[in-house]
Design an enzyme around this catalytic site. Structure first.
Site, PDB file in Angstrom:
ATOM      1  N   ASP A 268     146.837 -41.879  63.355  1.00 28.60           N
ATOM      2  CA  ASP A 268     147.364 -42.347  62.075  1.00 28.60           C
ATOM      3  C   ASP A 268     146.318 -43.203  61.369  1.00 28.60           C
ATOM      4  O   ASP A 268     145.316 -43.616  61.958  1.00 28.60           O
ATOM      5  CB  ASP A 268     148.680 -43.098  62.272  1.00 28.60           C
ATOM      6  CG  ASP A 268     148.522 -44.353  63.091  1.00 28.60           C
ATOM      7  OD1 ASP A 268     147.897 -45.311  62.596  1.00 28.60           O
ATOM      8  OD2 ASP A 268     149.020 -44.392  64.237  1.00 28.60           O
ATOM      9  N   GLY A 269     146.557 -43.462  60.105  1.00 27.95           N
ATOM     10  CA  GLY A 269     145.558 -44.143  59.286  1.00 27.95           C
ATOM     11  C   GLY A 269     145.138 -45.493  59.813  1.00 27.95           C
ATOM     12  O   GLY A 269     143.981 -45.901  59.639  1.00 27.95           O
TER      13      GLY A 269
END
Length: 240
Positions: free
Chosen positions: A105-106
């Site tokens: 994820d970011g």
């Protein structure tokens, strides 16, 4: 194509070195040891091993390790113009035709495998092959004594029970605790969700290993080609 030429093209060494390996009985094709020189094989379809390690001989295959920074999307493009891993792969063609193996994820960082072999990417992320992934996870302390045991026993998430294969406390200092957590599942944000469920939101998460490939000293935002040994081990892990 003659086997010794295929070996040389795959980076094993000179054709002479390939001939030596064949003579020593260290090369197999499709599961059978080959000792005769000049054996012809199809590098696009033959399964060739040296000392039991798979040698990838199909032309045009790319296998990369990328150290994804925080804030970069695990995607090859984004309609909203946000930075993606393709921006980090310009020296490898900008990501054209490449797949990221799973995702981070970011807010997470660390090792992300990238390849243009779709079947390898699929198998490496499929839970049935149980390819382990290691993460360094930083949370606020103190850590309850039962946390490692709870993670190994399993945490009930909205999409089912999630278990850690192993949990180790790496460091404790200044009110923070660093854990190494190994899982073999690829469900979305699985490590973060497990920690949040037991009351420890993650401050930082870094993937340090995917199967036989380790992040090591690869700098943030950089990528490298996998070694022959790493590629062979990944193929062996998933039965290719």
């Amino acid at each position: 194509m003659r086997l010794q030429k295929v070996l040389a093209s795959a980076g094993i060494g000179s054709r002479r070195r390939g001939e030596e390996l064949i003579a020593e009985g260290r090369v197999s094709v499709d599961g059978f040891v080959v000792r005769e020189q000049g054996r012809r094989v199809n590098p696009e379809t033959a399964i060739i091993e040296v000392d039991g390690d798979r040698i990838v001989t199909r032309t045009g295959l790319v296998h990369l390790a990328l150290n994804k920074p925080r804030g970069v999307l695990s995607a090859m493009s984004d309609d909203r113009g946000r930075p993606t891993i393709a921006d980090l792969l310009t020296e490898f063609g900008g990501g054209g035709g490449l797949f990221h193996v799973g995702r981070l994820d970011g807010d997470s960082e660390g090792l992300l495998l990238v390849t243009n072999n779709g079947e390898l990417a699929h198998r490496l992320t499929h839970p049935s092959y149980e390819v382990p992934k290691s993460y360094l996870v930083e949370v606020s302390g103190p850590l309850r004594r039962e946390v490692p045991r709870t993670l190994r026993a399993g945490v009930e998430l909205e999409d089912g029970l999630a278990r850690a294969d192993s949990v180790q406390i790496v460091d404790q200092a200044n009110g923070r605790v660093m854990l190494e957590i190994v899982v073999h599942e690829g469900r979305k944000r699985i490590v973060r969700r497990m920690m949040e469920t037991i009351g420890y939101p993650v401050h930082r998460l870094v993937r340090t290993r995917h199967g036989a490939v380790y992040l090591g000293t690869l700098r943030s935002g950089r990528a490298r080609h996998l070694t022959r040994g790493e590629v062979g081990a990944l193929y062996r892990n998933v039965g290719l």
